[in-house]
Design an enzyme around this catalytic site. Structure first.
Site, short mmCIF file in Angstrom:
data_model
loop_
_atom_site.label_atom_id
_atom_site.label_comp_id
_atom_site.label_asym_id
_atom_site.label_seq_id
_atom_site.Cartn_x
_atom_site.Cartn_y
_atom_site.Cartn_z
N ARG A 58 -6.63 18.72 -1.23
CA ARG A 58 -5.32 18.19 -1.60
C ARG A 58 -4.40 19.27 -2.21
NH1 ARG A 58 -6.22 13.36 -5.37
NH2 ARG A 58 -8.04 14.52 -6.05
N LYS A 91 -0.61 18.40 -2.42
CA LYS A 91 -0.23 17.49 -3.50
C LYS A 91 -0.14 18.25 -4.83
CE LYS A 91 -2.02 13.36 -5.84
NZ LYS A 91 -1.08 12.32 -5.38
N LYS A 118 6.61 1.91 7.45
CA LYS A 118 5.41 2.32 8.16
C LYS A 118 5.70 2.99 9.49
CE LYS A 118 1.93 -0.45 6.21
NZ LYS A 118 0.57 0.09 6.31
N ASN A 125 -1.01 3.52 8.59
CA ASN A 125 -0.73 3.37 7.16
C ASN A 125 0.03 4.57 6.62
OD1 ASN A 125 -1.79 0.80 6.75
ND2 ASN A 125 -3.87 1.60 6.64
N ILE A 182 1.10 -12.69 -10.47
CA ILE A 182 0.44 -12.43 -9.19
C ILE A 182 -0.97 -11.88 -9.37
CG2 ILE A 182 0.76 -11.31 -6.94
CD1 ILE A 182 2.81 -13.52 -7.70
N GLU A 227 -7.09 -8.27 -13.93
CA GLU A 227 -7.62 -7.26 -12.99
C GLU A 227 -7.88 -5.89 -13.62
OE1 GLU A 227 -5.53 -7.23 -9.17
OE2 GLU A 227 -5.10 -9.37 -9.31
N TRP A 246 -6.48 -2.20 5.54
CA TRP A 246 -6.41 -1.01 4.70
C TRP A 246 -7.71 -0.22 4.69
CZ3 TRP A 246 -3.19 -3.56 0.14
CH2 TRP A 246 -1.88 -3.76 0.61
N ASP A 267 -5.11 -12.92 -1.74
CA ASP A 267 -3.94 -12.08 -1.40
C ASP A 267 -3.98 -11.62 0.05
OD1 ASP A 267 -2.85 -12.10 -3.99
OD2 ASP A 267 -4.16 -10.47 -4.64
N HIS A 317 9.33 -3.63 -9.24
CA HIS A 317 9.32 -2.22 -8.86
C HIS A 317 10.10 -1.35 -9.82
CE1 HIS A 317 7.23 -3.04 -5.19
NE2 HIS A 317 8.05 -4.03 -4.97
N1 GLN Z 1 -3.35 -9.53 -7.01
C1 GLN Z 1 -2.77 -8.26 -6.69
C2 GLN Z 1 -2.05 -7.71 -7.91
O1 GLN Z 1 -1.47 -8.44 -8.62
C3 GLN Z 1 -1.81 -8.38 -5.55
C4 GLN Z 1 -1.15 -7.09 -5.19
C5 GLN Z 1 -0.52 -7.08 -3.83
O2 GLN Z 1 -0.39 -8.08 -3.19
N2 GLN Z 1 -0.09 -5.97 -3.36
O3 GLN Z 1 -2.04 -6.54 -8.15
ZN ZN Z 2 2.65 -8.14 -3.71
#
Ligand code: GLN
Ligand code: ZN
Length: 783
Positions: free
Chosen positions: A24, A27, A142, A147, A461, A514, A591, A629, A724
């Site tokens: 890398r 980078k 994309k 990807n 989410i 998470e 992915w 998801d 974002h």
């Molecule tokens: N559950 C994932 C999160 O909250 C969903 C992320 C995603 O859809 N890109 O990070």
């Molecule tokens: Zn998302």
């Protein structure tokens, strides 16, 4: 590498190689440059070193048609914008050579703005650019169905073009100075225009072509005899104007650049209905993707004028599997018989930008698995051996063929890959497996009774901030500096804090945050059989962001529950519903590098069954709301519209298999990031999740239109806050978005949530924004 055989050997091309450096290096150099630790000259030097290494490595491995200008500091499409001077006014460029400052402002936004986050894992929303003050980066999207993401060229109505970067010439010279003759690579003019944005773009072609002509003539003057011009748009559905543009472009180039031979590169699929057009273009050579477009060989060769050099893309440039050389040899031999050996080159199917550099760096991979893989270096070795075999007979490289045969044989029967129980389960097809027990309307009643949620329920989410502290603890644990028990204690504490905090501000359906997850695909892949991970298998996702996609090498199954421990722990802390959180089968597939010995739909189905078991285990453990998801569902759409239905059918069915094992009372959510929903709204309807959350805040709820027109019956959480940006939205802004949703949907349908997960954000802004969100929901309830 010299070829002792008397016959001239078949040329070996690569079309392009990874440019990030085996460790890398690119980078590292870029990040040092951006943070002011090194100057422009040092960055140039680092880049030149990578290029020189790439060229000599290819030469030493037996590549005879070596590309130049396949290198890029950031992105080859951005390079093309710079080359032709397609630079939007906001970047303040006034003509002349494009400076690093302008180039990187287009790539990342200007220093004055907020630079985008390189979170280093999937946020599924790869347009992670600044939306704050300063000059924003160009949009990113994309590159076909890979990807890899390119910077979208922008054309104004009064767009003019001028040769504004001599990069292609400079790099050609640079290689020549090292004694290496190269074939410069350019993104073709029609693909470039097609991939950009701006009305009536194709009409700019007459203004654009003179720049290509000037550049090509200068390359010819420098000594370039061939150039490779990439027109991957030739594997897409093209309209009459686009076809006409291709004709114009290549007729013009043939006329005005007589000194250079053009290898027109097509890849990522077969030419299909564009084959006739391609045969008529006055180019010296055509490259075909014969991995994805295996079936086109005879029909295309039949039509192609006899003097045309054909470049056969016979080694997979997009995937990491070792080739079955015997099969490829026979295939290529047939093509040579049709065409004549003097008009054939062999190559990977497309640029090897999409695969990691060198398998030899992987010292920890299972030995059998390793023997089935080939990264870019190994692929060049395969091509060199193939070339030798094609010109001097297989005997001349019999050891290489023997090793390949052996690997293919072992792979076909290895118990590490083949699990009959998994296969027979995935082969089961019945609507009972895919359908929930009752229809949505009945489920909705039951769920509302069991969950007892207020109207306009709030949720998030899934992820909460992956702070420096969380990352550090994970790294320390990985290095063994933090024991399992210490790491576990740390994660429990983080989770508990997040749960308490959600209760305090009054969120209705909680998440555990998470914190234990490194990445939404990797976390699951590491716990599933059939998945493997590399140490150095980086591929460029965009700019300086690289990913190490997991490798799905064998039948996928779930040896034991993956998330039940964390979800039950989190549920034990609260009386409110705790949402279980899983990555869906299609996203797990999309992915990853996927095995090539089983169809994608079968691989996906295996993952779906593994997830189904997780879903039912969560339910058994008392988790009444489970989110699966699927941010990658839309990006899996095939390049040709004609193939969409088949894909969507199996993708949706896989999702349904993963969710359908639960009772009616259990509420299944799904989540998708920003996506054009119009094309896939039927599929989303067919998925039949009880609740879907989507990213809508930046489109000001416009994305909801597809759902409204469709009369989407299930519940839906249109994002009311853009995650974002660190900016904290105020209550009235969210109220306005909620108001729009209310005008279009029935109130019982609407959930209130952010656009996506919050892992890339910091706690202070998350706390303020979510408190505002809960307040907005309260106001909505009384309004
Ligand atoms: N559950 C994932 C999160 O909250 C969903 C992320 C995603 O859809 N890109 O990070
Ligand atoms: Zn998302």
């Amino acid at each position: 590498m010299t070829n002792s055989a008397s016959t001239a050997s078949i040329p070996v091309a690569t079309l392009g190689v990874p440019r990030i450096g085996p460790r890398r290096e690119l980078k590292m150099a870029l990040e040092k440059f951006w943070s002011g630790k090194i100057d422009e000259a040092a960055l140039r030097e680092a880049a030149a070193k990578i290029r020189a290494d790439n060229w000599t490595r290819q030469r030493d491995l037996g590549v005879t048609v070596i590309p130049s200008n396949d290198f890029s500091l950031y992105d080859q499409v951005l390079d093309t914008s710079a080359m032709v001077g397609a630079i939007p006014k906001i970047y303040g460029w006034t003509g002349g050579p494009v400076s690093f400052e302008t180039y990187f402002a287009m790539a990342r936004g200007s220093q004055k703005g907020l630079s985008h986050k390189d979170s280093g894992d999937h946020d599924g929303c790869a347009h992670g650019h600044s939306h704050g003050q300063g000059v924003p980066a160009q949009e990113m999207t994309k590159w076909f169905d890979t990807n890899y993401h390119y910077m979208v060229p922008e054309f104004s109505k009064d767009q003019t073009f001028a040769l504004s970067s001599t990069k292609a010439i400079d790099e050609y010279r640079e290689a020549k100075a090292l004694g290496i003759q190269t074939r410069p690579v350019l993104v073709g003019p029609v693909t470039f225009l097609k991939l950009g944005k701006g009305e009536n773009r194709l009409s700019l072609l007459p203004k654009l072509l003179p720049v290509y002509i000037e550049l090509l003539n200068r390359l010819a003057a420098e000594g370039a005899d061939w150039v490779q011009i990439d027109e991957p748009c030739l594997v897409l559905d093209l309209d009459a104007d686009e076809k006409a543009a291709l004709k114009t472009a290549y007729s013009e180039l043939a006329l005005k650049v007589p000194g250079v031979k053009i290898m027109l590169a097509t890849y990522f699929g077969e030419l299909g209905d564009n084959a006739d057009l391609v045969t008529k273009l006055p180019v010296a050579g055509v490259h075909l993707d014969l991995v994805r477009g295996k079936g086109q060989i005879n029909s295309v060769l039949d039509k192609m004028p006899a003097d045309r050099v054909m470049s056969l893309g016979v080694i997979d440039g997009r995937n990491i599997w070792r080739a079955d050389l015997t099969r490829v040899f026979n295939f290529s031999n047939d093509a040579i018989a049709l065409r004549g050996a003097d008009r054939i080159q062999i190559a990977p199917s497309c640029s090897m930008l999409h695969v990691p550099i060198d398998l030899d760096q992987e010292t920890d991979l299972d030995a059998d698995l390793k023997s089935w893989l080939a990264f870019s270096v190994q692929k060049m070795g395969e091509l060199a051996a193939l070339s030798r075999a094609l010109s001097s007979g297989r005997e001349s490289v019999k050891d290489v063929f023997a090793a390949s045969d052996d690997a293919a044989k072992k792979r076909a029967s290895s118990p590490k890959i083949h699990n009959p129980a998994v296969q027979s389960r995935a082969a089961e097809k019945s609507s009972a497996l895919s359908e929930r027990k009752s229809a949505f309307s009945a489920r909705q009643k039951l769920q509302s009774k069991v969950l007892g949620l207020p109207s306009f329920p709030t949720t998030t989410i899934g992820s909460f901030p992956q702070t420096e502290e969380v990352r550090k603890a994970r790294a320390a644990h990985a290095k063994g500096q933090l024991s399992d028990a210490e790491y576990d204690t740390f994660l429990r504490k983080e989770t508990e804090t997040a749960v308490r905090w959600q209760e305090d501000i009054g969120i209705d359906v909680l998440v555990h945050g998470e914190f234990e997850r490194n990445d939404m695909v990797q976390y699951f892949g590491e716990q599933l059989s059939g998945y493997a991970f590399t140490k150095h298998g980086w591929v460029q996702s965009y700019g300086s962001r690289y990913v190490r996609p997991p490798i799905i090498f064998g039948d996928v199954s779930r040896p034991k529950p993956m998330t039940v421990g964390w979800s039950s722990y989190a549920q034990s802390l609260t009386t409110r519903p705790m949402k279980g959180m899983l990555t869906g089968p299609v996203t797990m597939l999309q992915w990853s590098f996927v095995r090539d010995d089983l169809s994608r739909d079968q691989v996906c189905r295996q993952i779906a069954f593994a997830l189904r078991d997780e879903v039912t285990d969560l339910e058994k453990a008392g988790i009444g709301v489970i989110q699966i998801d699927e941010p990658a569902l839309r990006e899996g759409l095939p390049l040709r519209k004609g193939d969409w239905k088949a894909y969507l059918d199996w993708a949706v069915d896989c999702f349904k298999v993963s969710q359908a094992g639960v009772k009616d009372e259990t509420q299944i959510h799904t989540h998708m990031c920003y996506a054009e929903f119009n094309d896939i709204i039927d599929a989303i309807g067919a998925m039949d999740a009880d609740v879907i959350s989507i990213e809508t805040s930046r489109s000001k709820m416009e994305l909801l239109d597809a759902f409204v027109t469709y009369k989407y019956p299930n519940e839906i959480g249109p994002g009311v806050y853009d995650i974002h940006s660190p900016r904290v939205p105020e209550v009235p802004e969210m109220m306005e978005l909620i108001g729009k949703a209310r005008r279009n949907l029935s109130p019982e349908q609407i959930w209130i949530n952010p656009d996506c997960g919050l892992k890339t954000r910091g706690w202070p802004e998350v706390k303020s924004a979510l408190s505002n969100m809960v307040e907005a929901a309260r106001q909505a309830r009384v309004a």
